[in-house]
Design a protein around this motif. Structure first.
Motif, PDB file in Angstrom:
ATOM      1  N   UNK A  32      44.381  40.115  41.576  1.00 40.24           N
ATOM      2  CA  UNK A  32      43.534  40.726  40.555  1.00 40.24           C
ATOM      3  C   UNK A  32      43.410  39.779  39.363  1.00 40.24           C
ATOM      4  N   UNK A  33      42.247  39.149  39.226  1.00 37.81           N
ATOM      5  CA  UNK A  33      41.922  38.354  38.048  1.00 37.81           C
ATOM      6  C   UNK A  33      42.975  37.277  37.764  1.00 37.81           C
ATOM      7  N   UNK A  34      43.308  36.517  38.787  1.00 40.62           N
ATOM      8  CA  UNK A  34      44.247  35.418  38.618  1.00 40.62           C
ATOM      9  C   UNK A  34      45.703  35.804  38.668  1.00 40.62           C
ATOM     10  N   UNK A  35      45.988  37.095  38.827  1.00 37.47           N
ATOM     11  CA  UNK A  35      47.365  37.570  38.945  1.00 37.47           C
ATOM     12  C   UNK A  35      47.559  38.238  40.302  1.00 37.47           C
ATOM     13  N   UNK A  36      48.804  38.455  40.646  1.00 34.62           N
ATOM     14  CA  UNK A  36      49.132  39.239  41.839  1.00 34.62           C
ATOM     15  C   UNK A  36      49.816  40.533  41.403  1.00 34.62           C
ATOM     16  N   UNK A  37      49.559  41.570  42.170  1.00 38.41           N
ATOM     17  CA  UNK A  37      50.172  42.866  41.883  1.00 38.41           C
ATOM     18  C   UNK A  37      50.987  43.327  43.092  1.00 38.41           C
ATOM     19  N   UNK A  38      52.248  43.658  42.819  1.00 38.97           N
ATOM     20  CA  UNK A  38      53.132  44.256  43.828  1.00 38.97           C
ATOM     21  C   UNK A  38      53.171  45.757  43.575  1.00 38.97           C
ATOM     22  N   UNK A  39      52.678  46.519  44.533  1.00 39.30           N
ATOM     23  CA  UNK A  39      52.662  47.978  44.412  1.00 39.30           C
ATOM     24  C   UNK A  39      53.945  48.507  45.035  1.00 39.30           C
TER      25      UNK A  39
END
Length: 521
Positions: free
Chosen positions: A274-281
Motif C-alpha cells: 500500500x503506497x510504498x509500504x507493506x501491511x501485515x494483517x
C-alpha cells in the motif's frame, strides 16, 4: 545417592575427577545414570592434562558424562564457580519446582492443560501445574472463590493485581502479563518480522541494533522449533551445550534491549502492499505497517493424520519435543517418531525419566538425517532403542494413549505395542499458507528467494534490478530460516540467514522513495 533418593533428597550434581590420579573416573560417573538419570555428571580435569581432555570430550559425546570443568588453580576461582552455578541452573530448570510465577489448575490429561504447560516452559516462565482432581487443587479453587469453574484456571502470582484467568486464550494470558507495547494505528516501522524463531530473532537483534524501527509478530512461542530442544551441543560458542529455550530467550532479551517491539500471540494472516509500504494483517484485526518485511515464520511438524491419534493430542500424543512433559514420563514406555536432530535430542532428554524410549524411523539409518554426536549418544543410552523401517499406523486409548500400531515400511506387516506416550517430530511444513498468492513458493510451500525465483515473477521490480539473495518475489520482502527453499535446517544457519537479511534491507530501503520511519526520531 541411593540413600539420599530413598530419603527424598534430590542430587543435582555428581562431580568427579578424571586423569592419571583417577583412571576410572569416567566409568564411575557413567554409573550415576542408572541410580538417578536426572543428576548431572560433571568431570573435573587439571589444566594442561590434554590427554584427559580428549577422553573427557569423547565421554560427553557418547553420553557417559554431561559436563566438564577445569579444576581451580587459584583462589578465588570465579570461572569454576560460575560453571558450577550454570550446571545447577540447568538441573533446576529441568526439574521444576521452586518459585511459581504462574499456577495452572487443570485436568491432567487435557490437551489445553498440556499446551499451557508447554507454553510457559518454552517462555521460561516458572509455572506450577495442579491436577484439578486433587484435594490440594480443589482447596486452591475454593480459596480463589471459584466453584466448578471452566478449566483450566491460570493464576498470575506477580504484580499488584495478580489476576485469575478462567479458561483463558493464549492472547488473554499474554495481555494479562502486560509485556506488550501499544502500537498506534498510524505507526510505520522500518522492518516487520513475521516469526520469533532463531532467524526472526537474529534479524530483530541486528535491525534494532542498527537503528531500524523493528516489530516482531509471533503467534506461538518465542524460539520456534529450536526453543523446544532440550540440549543443543553443536551451536558455535557453547562447548557445554545449551538448551534451545535458553538460547532463544537470550536472543529475545537482546532484541528487546535494543528496542524491538514484540507482538505476541497474534498470527500474520495476510500481506498487502500500500503506497510504498507493506501491511501485515493480524489475527486480532490489527495491522502492522512497515517499509520492509522479513518472513521468518518457520515450520511446523507434519501431522500424522490418524484420527484416533489426533483425538489423543495432549493426552499422550505430542507434536514436538514437549520438554515440559518429560518429568511426567518417569517409569513409562515412550516412543519418538522422527529421524532428525530434533527427534534425537527429544529421545535423549526423555530417556532421563522414561523406563524405555523407542525411536521410530522410516529409513534404514540415522546417518542420513542426524548429526554424528547424537547418533553416538543414542547408541550408548541403555534405555533407548531405535526401530528402523517402521512408521506409526494407528493407536488406541480412552482417556489417554494406551497402545500404538507400528507398520513395517517394507512388508506392510503391523504389530501392536503398549505405549504411554508418543512424541511426533516427522518432517516439516512451512508456515506460509497465510501468504496466499502474494509470494512465490515451490510446490511444498517453501518460499523462493533470490536466484531461485522464476524470471519476471513480479512486474513491480524495476528493470535491471534482479532480486537480492534472500529477497522474495516482492521487492523489499525477504525470507530467512526454515520457510525458505533450500535453507539448511540448523539453528546456526537460521541465525545466519536472519542476520544476513539486514544489510539487504538497508540496500532496499536506500532505493525506495518512501519517507523513512526513522526520520522523525
Amino acid at each position: 545417592m541411593r540413600d539420599l533418593r530413598a530419603a527424598g533428597l534430590p542430587v543435582a550434581l555428581v562431580i568427579g575427577g578424571i586423569g592419571a590420579h583417577d583412571p576410572d573416573g569416567i566409568e564411575v560417573l557413567a554409573t550415576v545414570r542408572a541410580i538417578d538419570p536426572t543428576a548431572l555428571r560433571v568431570a573435573t580435569v587439571h589444566w594442561g592434562d590434554w590427554e584427559s581432555f580428549r577422553s573427557m570430550f569423547d565421554a560427553v559425546t557418547v553420553g557417559k558424562i554431561d559436563h566438564w570443568v577445569t579444576l581451580p588453580v587459584q583462589t578465588p576461582a570465579e570461572e569454576f564457580h560460575h560453571a558450577i552455578t550454570e550446571f545447577l541452573r540447568e538441573w533446576a530448570s529441568q526439574r521444576g519446582g521452586g518459585f511459581e510465577a504462574v499456577q495452572v489448575i487443570g485436568e491432567r490429561w487435557s490437551a489445553r492443560s498440556q499446551e499451557l504447560r508447554d507454553l510457559f516452559a518454552r517462555h521460561r516462565v516458572p509455572a506450577g501445574f495442579y491436577d484439578a482432581s486433587s484435594g490440594h487443587a480443589r482447596q486452591m479453587l475454593a480459596d480463589l472463590g471459584l466453584e466448578l469453574p471452566e478449566l483450566p484456571v491460570v493464576v498470575l502470582r506477580f504484580g499488584a493485581e495478580r489476576p485469575v484467568l478462567v479458561n483463558p486464550s493464549n492472547r488473554e494470558i499474554v495481555d494479562a502479563f502486560g509485556v506488550m507495547t501499544p502500537i498506534s494505528p498510524g505507526e510505520v516501522f522500518d522492518v516487520a518480522v513475521a516469526g520469533a524463531g532463531p532467524a526472526g530473532l537474529a534479524a530483530a537483534v541486528y535491525a534494532s541494533s542498527e537503528g531500524l524501527r523493528t516489530v516482531v509478530v509471533e503467534h506461538e512461542a518465542v524460539g520456534g522449533q529450536a526453543g523446544t530442544s532440550s540440549m543443543i551441543r553443536n551451536y558455535p560458542g557453547f562447548s557445554q551445550g545449551i538448551s534451545g529455550a535458553k538460547l532463544t530467550q537470550e536472543m529475545w532479551r537482546q532484541a528487546w534491549s535494543f528496542g524491538t517491539t514484540f507482538v505476541y500471540m497474534r498470527q500474520a494472516e495476510s500481506l498487502t502492499a500500500d503506497n510504498g509500504h507493506y501491511r501485515l494483517w493480524l489475527s486480532d484485526g490489527s495491522v502492522l505497517t512497515a517499509r520492509a518485511v522479513i518472513i521468518a515464520a518457520g515450520a511446523t511438524y507434519r501431522r500424522l493424520g490418524i484420527p484416533d491419534l489426533e483425538d489423543l493430542q495432549g493426552r499422550g500424543v505430542f507434536y514436538g519435543a514437549a520438554v515440559s512433559e518429560a518429568p511426567a514420563m518417569r517409569g513409562r514406555d515412550v516412543f519418538v517418531a522422527g529421524g532428525g536432530n530434533s527427534a534425537g535430542q527429544a529421545a535423549l532428554h526423555l530417556a532421563k525419566w522414561a523406563k524405555k524410549v523407542t525411536l521410530l524411523i522410516r529409513g534404514e539409518s540415522l546417518a542420513d538425517s542426524m548429526s554424528d554426536y547424537l547418533i553416538r549418544q543414542i547408541g550408548a543410552a541403555p534405555n533407548l532403542d531405535v526401530c528402523y523401517r517402521v512408521q506409526v499406523a494407528d493407536g488406541t486409548g480412552s482417556s489417554h494413549l494406551e497402545s500404538l500400531v507400528l507398520e513395517d515400511t517394507a512388508s506392510g506387516a503391523r504389530r501392536s505395542v503398549p505405549a504411554d506416550a508418543l512424541f511426533v517430530l516427522i518432517g516439516s511444513e512451512p508456515r506460509t499458507q497465510w501468504l496466499g498468492e502474494a509470494i512465490a513458493r515451490d510446490q511444498w510451500g517453501f518460499i523462493l528467494t533470490g536466484p531461485d525465483l522464476p524470471i519476471d515473477t513480479d512486474t513491480r521490480r524495476p528493470l535491471g534490478h534482479p532480486p537480492l539473495p534472500l529477497e522474495t518475489s516482492l521487492p523489499g520482502v525477504f525470507a530467512a530460516g526454515d520457510v525458505r527453499q533450500g535453507s539448511v535446517k540448523r539453528v546456526a544457519s537460521a541465525v545466519g540467514e536472519g542476520a544476513a537479511t539486514i544489510p539487504l534491507v538497508h540496500r532496499y530501503l536506500q532505493t525506495t522513495t518512501a519517507t523513512p520511519a526513522a526520520a522523525s526520531r
